[in-house]
Design a protein around this motif. Structure first.
Motif, PDB file in Angstrom:
ATOM      1  N   LEU A  45       9.992  13.208 119.976  1.00  0.00           N
ATOM      2  CA  LEU A  45       9.407  13.734 118.529  1.00  0.00           C
ATOM      3  C   LEU A  45       9.761  12.693 117.491  1.00  0.00           C
ATOM      4  N   THR A  46      10.839  11.831 117.549  1.00  0.00           N
ATOM      5  CA  THR A  46      11.326  10.986 116.313  1.00  0.00           C
ATOM      6  C   THR A  46      10.835   9.708 116.640  1.00  0.00           C
ATOM      7  N   ILE A  83      15.664  25.116 118.619  1.00  0.00           N
ATOM      8  CA  ILE A  83      16.855  24.541 117.702  1.00  0.00           C
ATOM      9  C   ILE A  83      16.510  22.861 117.573  1.00  0.00           C
ATOM     10  N   ALA A  84      16.334  22.396 118.640  1.00  0.00           N
ATOM     11  CA  ALA A  84      16.413  20.797 118.866  1.00  0.00           C
ATOM     12  C   ALA A  84      15.084  20.611 118.147  1.00  0.00           C
ATOM     13  N   LEU A  89      12.308  17.707 113.489  1.00  0.00           N
ATOM     14  CA  LEU A  89      11.509  17.847 112.610  1.00  0.00           C
ATOM     15  C   LEU A  89      11.952  17.846 111.160  1.00  0.00           C
ATOM     16  N   MET A  90      13.144  18.228 110.944  1.00  0.00           N
ATOM     17  CA  MET A  90      14.345  18.139 109.947  1.00  0.00           C
ATOM     18  C   MET A  90      14.670  16.745 109.664  1.00  0.00           C
ATOM     19  N   GLN A  91      15.027  16.089 110.744  1.00  0.00           N
ATOM     20  CA  GLN A  91      15.302  14.540 110.891  1.00  0.00           C
ATOM     21  C   GLN A  91      14.102  13.876 110.120  1.00  0.00           C
ATOM     22  N   ALA A 138       4.495  13.728 116.579  1.00  0.00           N
ATOM     23  CA  ALA A 138       5.149  15.236 116.405  1.00  0.00           C
ATOM     24  C   ALA A 138       4.091  16.010 116.594  1.00  0.00           C
ATOM     25  N   VAL A 139       2.911  16.239 116.099  1.00  0.00           N
ATOM     26  CA  VAL A 139       2.032  16.960 116.315  1.00  0.00           C
ATOM     27  C   VAL A 139       1.294  17.108 117.626  1.00  0.00           C
ATOM     28  N   LEU A 140       1.009  15.817 118.085  1.00  0.00           N
ATOM     29  CA  LEU A 140       0.407  15.866 119.488  1.00  0.00           C
ATOM     30  C   LEU A 140       1.613  16.316 120.514  1.00  0.00           C
ATOM     31  N   TRP A 141       2.885  16.170 120.432  1.00  0.00           N
ATOM     32  CA  TRP A 141       3.985  16.490 121.419  1.00  0.00           C
ATOM     33  C   TRP A 141       4.029  18.108 121.189  1.00  0.00           C
TER      34      TRP A 141
END
Length: 192
Positions: A45-46, A83-84, A89-91, A138-141
């Motif tokens: 994601l990141t 949670i992860a 996403l918050m990161q 992130a959206v793709l994942w």
């Protein structure tokens, strides 16, 4: 509802009970069991190892703090994975990476087809994903790998469903463009 994960670790009720009671060895065992899958998800994601490590730490701290809220009516990994995802996403939001490379000028028709056949090569796919903007990746994942709907992604990313749809469409096109030269080159090499 998110797609079922192919990753599964059966967490014994006894271990969860001991962890809820604050037993250090039980908490450490849970963290060791899920360290790799949480880190891998965060990295996807990141796109950054340091940020993924931060997400891993925050996820584990939050999971330990909220362990009493886990009801056990779903697999532990599903609860921890959510949670992860939220932490990743918050990161991204904290680092302001979501807004850096977005040129969201409105809704585009969604192309929800899976990545091209060249994506069978996981290494090539990951290299291509790393080249995409963080929000697009992130959206793709979340859509393809985690199975979230556009409405769920919008909620997770604090955006609109049309944002998710446009990022999926753009991301799919960008991903195909990044992967096509590799498949053309591979074909040339095979015929040489």
């Amino acid at each position: 509802m998110p797609a079922a994960s192919s990753f599964a670790i059966d967490v014994p009720d006894r271990l969860l009970r001991r962890a809820r009671e604050g037993e250090r060895a039980a908490l450490e065992q849970l963290c060791r069991w899920f360290e790799r899958p949480v880190f891998t998800l965060a990295l996807r994601l990141t796109g950054d190892r340091d940020e993924a490590q931060d997400v891993l730490q925050e996820t584990m701290l939050k999971a330990i703090a909220k362990l009493g809220e886990f009801r056990g009516d779903a697999p532990f990994w599903g609860w921890l994975r959510q949670i992860a995802v939220n932490e990743a996403l918050m990161q991204l939001r904290r680092r302001r990476r979501l807004d850096e490379s977005l040129d969201d000028d409105g809704f585009e028709p969604v192309d929800a087809s899976p990545p091209p056949s060249a994506a069978a090569d996981a290494a090539a796919l990951w290299r291509a994903l790393e080249k995409l903007p963080a929000a697009t990746r992130a959206v793709l994942w979340l859509y393809h790998a985690e199975g979230h709907t556009h409405e769920e992604i919008a909620g997770l990313m604090q955006r609109t469903p049309s944002f998710s749809k446009s990022q999926l469409a753009r991301g799919g096109r960008r991903l195909r463009a990044l992967l096509e030269p590799q498949s053309e080159h591979a074909t040339e090499v095979q015929h040489a």
